[in-house]
Design an enzyme around this catalytic site. Structure first.
Site, mmCIF file in Angstrom:
data_model
loop_
_atom_site.group_PDB
_atom_site.id
_atom_site.type_symbol
_atom_site.label_atom_id
_atom_site.label_comp_id
_atom_site.label_asym_id
_atom_site.label_seq_id
_atom_site.Cartn_x
_atom_site.Cartn_y
_atom_site.Cartn_z
ATOM 1 N N HIS A 146 42.742 49.041 36.082
ATOM 2 C CA HIS A 146 42.542 47.949 37.037
ATOM 3 C C HIS A 146 43.600 46.862 36.824
ATOM 4 C CE1 HIS A 146 39.934 45.021 39.316
ATOM 5 N NE2 HIS A 146 40.539 44.163 38.511
ATOM 6 N N GLU A 147 43.787 46.462 35.574
ATOM 7 C CA GLU A 147 44.757 45.386 35.303
ATOM 8 C C GLU A 147 46.186 45.864 35.567
ATOM 9 O OE1 GLU A 147 43.436 42.671 35.203
ATOM 10 O OE2 GLU A 147 41.414 43.112 34.497
ATOM 11 N N HIS A 187 46.807 45.689 39.237
ATOM 12 C CA HIS A 187 46.982 44.335 39.775
ATOM 13 C C HIS A 187 48.465 43.990 39.959
ATOM 14 C CE1 HIS A 187 43.255 42.476 40.600
ATOM 15 N NE2 HIS A 187 42.780 42.474 39.372
ATOM 16 N N GLU A 240 41.420 42.938 44.300
ATOM 17 C CA GLU A 240 40.520 43.530 43.311
ATOM 18 C C GLU A 240 40.132 44.952 43.709
ATOM 19 O OE1 GLU A 240 39.946 42.226 40.495
ATOM 20 O OE2 GLU A 240 40.874 40.296 40.928
ATOM 21 N N ASP A 295 40.711 48.394 41.660
ATOM 22 C CA ASP A 295 39.647 49.342 41.292
ATOM 23 C C ASP A 295 40.000 50.757 41.740
ATOM 24 O OD1 ASP A 295 37.991 47.525 40.071
ATOM 25 O OD2 ASP A 295 36.690 47.211 41.816
ATOM 26 N N HIS A 299 36.097 39.139 43.865
ATOM 27 C CA HIS A 299 35.597 40.463 43.500
ATOM 28 C C HIS A 299 34.470 40.859 44.446
ATOM 29 C CE1 HIS A 299 37.200 38.878 39.632
ATOM 30 N NE2 HIS A 299 37.684 40.094 39.543
ATOM 31 N N ARG A 358 31.788 47.689 44.268
ATOM 32 C CA ARG A 358 32.926 48.118 43.448
ATOM 33 C C ARG A 358 32.726 49.588 43.106
ATOM 34 N NH1 ARG A 358 35.013 43.417 39.370
ATOM 35 N NH2 ARG A 358 36.737 44.905 39.243
HETATM 36 ZN ZN LIG Z 1 40.915 42.114 38.677
#
Ligand SMILES: [Zn+2]
Length: 654
Positions: free
Chosen positions: A488-489, A492, A550, A554, A616, A622
């Site tokens: 996820h990071e 980004h 976000e 994901d 988010h 999610r």
């Molecule tokens: Zn995030």
């Protein structure tokens, strides 16, 4: 079958959350979390409750014990400070005995609060002076000034000018009916606080009504978050001389110089100083609004914003007023236990040293080496995604590959600087070189982040725990947990905002126009998919635009992490064992652990706040949104095409 203690323990945790009556392909979130939701009642002092909160609760207990340990000679000075701060916070007897005195003494120092004064006159009032005074206490009503990395020259810091935050949680709270219960609760809080500090009730009612009317206008001229995702548009660099020319109604040089040349900061600013105006549309309208507002209202409003922050450190009578307000806005009906508040306070002010205590108590060094391996594998998987897509041209692809190979293990250093320095320390940064080792999260945080201007990913020790990670977990669970977080990071850096920054963290269009267009089309699919989800607790649709970054992260993460896991398995040449009492393959466990990380319950007010202000999507979506797009998931659970969890139309950015 894995029958170690750790496997038995995690199997039981997974089993206890699942609702076996729901079919995985019908609604995977309800399947994975249905029983969790029934078993976990939202505590009275909380607006929502999630797997993250369970972990954070454990972290808090560890910190509590550490902060309550006797001070010893061996303690370093900041550790002593943290313990003292914690103890003073717990001393409610002393706090009660002081009553309103701390505020009674403080308010005159900042020029007084008109609502409390029988003799206030606007003759000597100077808005600029008041704003300069409030800045010393890190309060920025009307104008927000800060120092941060220059997005187009990341080796230097620069001044940023921006629209302010507001007293209620977000701009959209001000767009409701004027007599909406939340707006009225906010106005009532101000009236009650003023009255308790000695204001005449009738005066307080009129003044605070005028004040809220004014704040609604401020909200109306502020730029909504949907229109603040394009960094190029926000980045308006100019000199202070140009700023003064654009908005001649305000003494910009005097204002900025008074703040920056204060004894604690000692930086002289001239009209040649460059500043980035992050919200021209707001400042275009601000000054005519200020000119049409009585000075009394301006003074009442600016002072209210600081008073409102201060009341939480006063006695019970004030905290009860806060609670009354929180009931309406967040649905919480009691205060948190005092020790929890005090741990939170010590952690927010002295996060570095408190975090160090936490790392010493609870962090397993082996986890660090393990994490580095995981990150390495996730990066390989992401590289695969970059190279297998058919919509990027060769040169963009090459530049993209360089972007994520630049940083290495420096993120794992748990020696960090205080995250909440005083405002003077923050502003002093203007003339200092960029400190790349500085974190913007405390080590005990159950969270992680990506910084676009540093192009780095950071994983505090707090998140390296179950259900995200355990050194003895099956790899399937670790890849579904912390592997997802890492992916996820990483992603980004390539979402709608992160993609605007190059490998050095500079804001620069490094993609060709064609590639940008394809990206936008792909992102649009995600915007529409999530924008169609209804959060039933709030009876509102998710904001697809604000949550796209976000959601893209994901979606990229699930593909990467599953791929990385399968790669690991193929290298081992052996499938992992099952868990005792659970009839799931390791691949299935990967997705179940991913979903269970997001188990949560929300009160209506929390759901509203998430939809109106959050970036988010709520946990449920999610899980559902991400897995609906995942062919790996559909295959693993054998979901028929066109079932809810395996729709024909799938969005794919990465
Ligand atoms: Zn995030």
């Amino acid at each position: 079958m894995c029958t170690t203690t750790d496997c038995v323990r995690v199997a039981s945790r997974i089993h206890d959350a699942i609702d076996y009556k729901v079919k995985p392909c019908d609604n995977f979130y309800e399947f994975a979390c249905g029983t969790w939701k029934k078993k976990n009642v939202i505590p009275e002092d909380k607006s929502a409750y999630s797997s993250f909160d369970l972990v954070a609760d454990d972290v808090n207990v560890i910190l509590k014990n550490a902060l309550e340990d006797k001070e010893t000679e061996a303690d370093i000075e900041p550790a002593k400070k943290a313990k003292r701060l914690y103890r003073s916070c717990l001393d409610t007897e002393k706090i009660e005995s002081l009553g309103t005195k701390p505020l009674d003494d403080f308010i005159p120092k900042i020029g007084g609060w008109p609502v409390l004064m029988s003799s206030w006159s606007d003759a000597g009032f100077d808005l600029k002076d008041l704003l300069v005074t409030l800045a010393k206490y890190n309060n920025w009503p009307l104008i927000s000034l800060s120092v941060y990395t220059d997005m187009k020259n990341v080796d230097k810091n620069i001044l940023y000018l921006d629209q302010p935050s507001l007293g209620m949680p977000g701009q959209k709270y001000y767009f409701k009916e004027r007599n909406d219960t939340m707006i009225m609760a906010y106005e009532n809080l101000a009236v009650q606080v003023a009255t308790m500090l000695g204001a005449d009730k009738t005066v307080a009612e009129q003044d605070m009504k005028d004040m809220v009317d004014f704040e609604i206008l401020i909200a109306n001229i502020s730029v909504p978050s949907e229109e603040r995702r394009d960094s190029e548009k926000l980045y308006n660099k100019m000199t202070i001389a140009q700023l003064a020319q654009n908005y001649s109604e305000f003494d910009w040089l005097g204002y900025i110089n008074s703040i920056m040349s204060s004894p604690k900061i000692q930086i002289d600013i001239t009209e040649d100083e460059e500043i980035i105006n992050y919200s021209p549309p707001y400042f275009d309208k601000l000054f005519s609004l200020l000119n049409n507002t009585p000075k009394r209202t301006l003074a009442n409003y600016c002072t209210w914003r600081i008073v409102r922050h201060r009341i939480s450190s006063l006695g019970k009578a004030f905290r009860d007023l806060n609670l009354e307000y929180s009931k309406v806005l967040y649905g919480t009906s009691t205060e948190s236990a005092r020790w929890k508040k005090c741990v939170g306070k010590a952690n927010s002010i002295l996060g570095k040293v408190v975090g160090k205590i936490f790392v010493g108590e609870a962090f397993d060094e082996a986890a660090k080496a393990d994490m580095l391996k995981l990150i390495g594998n996730l990066k390989v998987a992401f590289e695969g995604q970059l190279f297998s897509n058919d919509w990027m041209d060769e040169s963009t692809r090459k530049a993209a590959k360089e972007k994520y190979t630049i940083t290495e293990d420096e993120y794992f250093s748990n020696i960090i600087n205080f995250i909440q320095e005083s405002v003077a320390e923050d502003l002093r940064e203007l003339r200092k070189p960029i400190d790349k080792t500085k974190w913007s999260m405390v080590p005990s945080a159950v969270n992680a982040y990506y910084s676009s201007t540093r192009n780095e990913i950071v994983f505090p020790a707090g998140i390296l725990q179950p259900p995200f990670y355990h050194k003895n977990y099956l790899k399937a669970l670790n890849y579904g947990g912390i592997g997802m977080v890492i992916g996820h990071e990483i992603t980004h850096g390539f979402d709608d905002q992160g993609r605007q920054y190059d490998k050095t963290g500079s804001l620069r269009q490094w993609w060709s126009d064609d590639v940008v267009e394809v990206f936008k089309t792909r992102a649009q699919c995600v915007i529409e998919q999530y924008g169609n989800f209804t959060v039933k607790e709030a009876d509102l649709q998710i904001n697809g635009i604000n949550t796209q970054g976000e959601n893209i992260a994901d979606n990229g993460a699930i593909t990467q992490s599953f791929k990385a896991y399968r790669h690991w398995v193929s290298q081992e040449r052996n499938e992992e064992p099952k868990l005792p009492g659970l009839d799931f393959s390791p691949n299935q466990l990967f997705f179940i652990n991913f979903a269970q990380v997001w188990c949560n319950s929300m009160r209506k007010q929390s759901a509203i706040s998430r939809v109106l202000t959050g970036v988010h999507s709520p946990g449920k979506f999610r899980v559902i949104g991400t897995l609906q797009n995942s062919p790996d998931f559909a295959k693993t659970f054998g979901c028929p095409v066109s079932s809810y969890m395996n729709p024909e139309k799938k969005c794919k950015v990465w």
